[in-house]
Design a protein around this motif. Structure first.
Motif, PDB file in Angstrom:
ATOM      1  N   LEU A   1      -1.502 -36.104   0.560  1.00 64.92           N
ATOM      2  CA  LEU A   1      -0.337 -36.605  -0.170  1.00 64.92           C
ATOM      3  C   LEU A   1      -0.597 -36.806  -1.652  1.00 64.92           C
ATOM      4  O   LEU A   1       0.340 -36.727  -2.461  1.00 64.92           O
ATOM      5  CB  LEU A   1       0.145 -37.915   0.452  1.00 64.92           C
ATOM      6  N   LEU A   2      -1.835 -37.078  -2.035  1.00 66.40           N
ATOM      7  CA  LEU A   2      -2.129 -37.341  -3.442  1.00 66.40           C
ATOM      8  C   LEU A   2      -2.626 -36.110  -4.177  1.00 66.40           C
ATOM      9  O   LEU A   2      -3.020 -36.189  -5.343  1.00 66.40           O
ATOM     10  CB  LEU A   2      -3.142 -38.477  -3.558  1.00 66.40           C
ATOM     11  N   ASP A   3      -2.603 -34.956  -3.525  1.00 72.64           N
ATOM     12  CA  ASP A   3      -2.939 -33.695  -4.175  1.00 72.64           C
ATOM     13  C   ASP A   3      -1.900 -33.415  -5.270  1.00 72.64           C
ATOM     14  O   ASP A   3      -0.690 -33.484  -5.021  1.00 72.64           O
ATOM     15  CB  ASP A   3      -2.938 -32.568  -3.148  1.00 72.64           C
ATOM     16  N   SER A   4      -2.353 -33.098  -6.446  1.00 71.55           N
ATOM     17  CA  SER A   4      -1.451 -32.986  -7.600  1.00 71.55           C
ATOM     18  C   SER A   4      -0.420 -31.866  -7.462  1.00 71.55           C
ATOM     19  O   SER A   4       0.629 -31.915  -8.117  1.00 71.55           O
ATOM     20  CB  SER A   4      -2.264 -32.779  -8.880  1.00 71.55           C
ATOM     21  N   ASP A   5      -0.690 -30.843  -6.639  1.00 69.09           N
ATOM     22  CA  ASP A   5       0.270 -29.747  -6.545  1.00 69.09           C
ATOM     23  C   ASP A   5       1.047 -29.732  -5.231  1.00 69.09           C
ATOM     24  O   ASP A   5       1.684 -28.740  -4.896  1.00 69.09           O
ATOM     25  CB  ASP A   5      -0.418 -28.401  -6.770  1.00 69.09           C
ATOM     26  N   ILE A   6       1.041 -30.851  -4.503  1.00 71.84           N
ATOM     27  CA  ILE A   6       1.724 -30.871  -3.202  1.00 71.84           C
ATOM     28  C   ILE A   6       3.222 -30.633  -3.348  1.00 71.84           C
ATOM     29  O   ILE A   6       3.829 -29.934  -2.535  1.00 71.84           O
ATOM     30  CB  ILE A   6       1.456 -32.193  -2.441  1.00 71.84           C
ATOM     31  N   ALA A   7       3.833 -31.184  -4.387  1.00 75.11           N
ATOM     32  CA  ALA A   7       5.291 -31.060  -4.534  1.00 75.11           C
ATOM     33  C   ALA A   7       5.707 -29.608  -4.711  1.00 75.11           C
ATOM     34  O   ALA A   7       6.665 -29.140  -4.077  1.00 75.11           O
ATOM     35  CB  ALA A   7       5.773 -31.899  -5.710  1.00 75.11           C
TER      36      ALA A   7
END
Length: 328
Positions: free
Chosen positions: A187-193
């Motif tokens: 969830l805190l991966d910078s490119d998840i969105a």
């Protein structure tokens, strides 16, 4: 003002809800959401949930409306939920009055608030939408059936997977996220969105939009979700979870099951759906009202995948979850 009253306007008095208001709240909530109302189950949880405020409106002592808000996103956003007005007061502007009061009241309690976010399942039309920014639309597939029908339904879906993808499928079985460390990494991966095309850049859990940031993980942990990812734990191409089934007033014994899917891969979506149904099967009771939320590109594929004679049927045509926001 009366003792305990927190405000008044347009002939209404406003109060912070208490556990003993439950019966009055249920009285104005009859027949809401086609018998799928979550509030009978959630009301007492709301009374003790951190950073949540539930406001009631009364006219001459009679409860006429409710709205709730929970502060998320590190104190910058209030997510409003639960708006309802008693039948005799609908169409007379009561909803607008309680919403304006609740906005101001929440802003006083939490001065850091900048944004108001909400989701809704109906299209309010261009006039009302003009007051908000429409961040995203998600498709909803709604199915229903008696709990005993789900064994055959799940078996039929597994057989379809085997026939089209072979044992395990081309991308393998979904992987469970079982530890806090695994969940944080995803969830805190910078490119998840961007990688998962998150609606409005948010994780929407049971109609509650949350940015995938550290301060919101505590909110998600409280929901007791079951998570799966597709592809890998490191950079999954698909993320999904289900909310534990909870009772709803559709019938004497009925539960609601919500499954949220994030990603665009149709095969992974099918495998995720089966994984969640297998995991939750033992918890289903009575009539099961099941809602699967997804990117619109997945809807037709999943609808066809779920078609059959198993006793689990589509009970609502294509509909959408709208994700809206406005500045406070």
């Amino acid at each position: 003002m009366e003792p305990g009253c927190v405000g008044e306007n347009d002939g209404l008095t406003f109060w912070v809800a208490k556990p003993e208001d439950y019966d009055d709240v249920m009285f104005i909530s009859k027949d809401i959401y086609w018998g799928n109302d979550y509030l009978p189950h959630r009301y007492h949880e709301w009374m003790v949930e951190p950073d949540r405020v539930v406001i009631l409106a009364r006219r001459t002592g009679k409860l006429v409306a409710l709205e709730s808000g929970i502060v998320v996103d590190g104190g910058h956003t209030v997510v409003v939920e639960g708006l309802r007005v008693c039948p005799s007061e609908r169409g007379h502007g009561v909803a607008g009055v309680i919403q304006r009061f609740a906005d101001g009241y929440m802003k006083k309690l939490y001065p850091s608030l900048k944004m108001k976010r909400l989701t809704r399942g109906d299209d309010p039309g261009p006039e009302k939408l003009s007051k908000f920014q429409l961040l995203a639309r998600r498709a909803i597939l709604s199915l229903s059936g008696e709990a005993e029908s789900f064994d055959g339904f799940i078996s039929a879906l597994k057989a379809k997977l085997m026939s089209t993808e072979g044992a395990g499928g081309s991308g393998g079985r979904p992987l469970a996220l079982e530890t806090e460390q695994q969940l944080r990494a995803v969830l805190l991966d910078s490119d998840i969105a961007s990688r998962l095309q998150l609606p409005g850049g948010a994780i929407i859990q049971d109609w509650q939009p949350l940015q995938p940031i550290d301060s919101n993980l505590a909110v998600l942990r409280r929901r007791n979700l079951t998570w799966f990812v597709g592809g890998s734990h490191d950079k999954p191409k698909f993320v999904s979870f289900h909310t534990p089934p909870y009772p709803v007033p559709f019938k004497v014994v009925a539960v609601r099951l919500n499954i949220d899917l994030f990603g665009l891969d149709q095969a992974m979506g099918r495998r995720a759906l089966v994984a969640h149904l297998e995991k939750v099967r033992a918890e289903l009771r009575g009539m099961v009202m099941m809602h699967v939320y997804m990117h619109s590109s997945l809807w037709e594929s999943l609808r066809l995948f779920c078609q059959g004679e198993s006793g689990v049927q589509q009970w609502k045509e294509y509909w959408e979850q709208l994700f809206l926001e406005k500045e406070l």
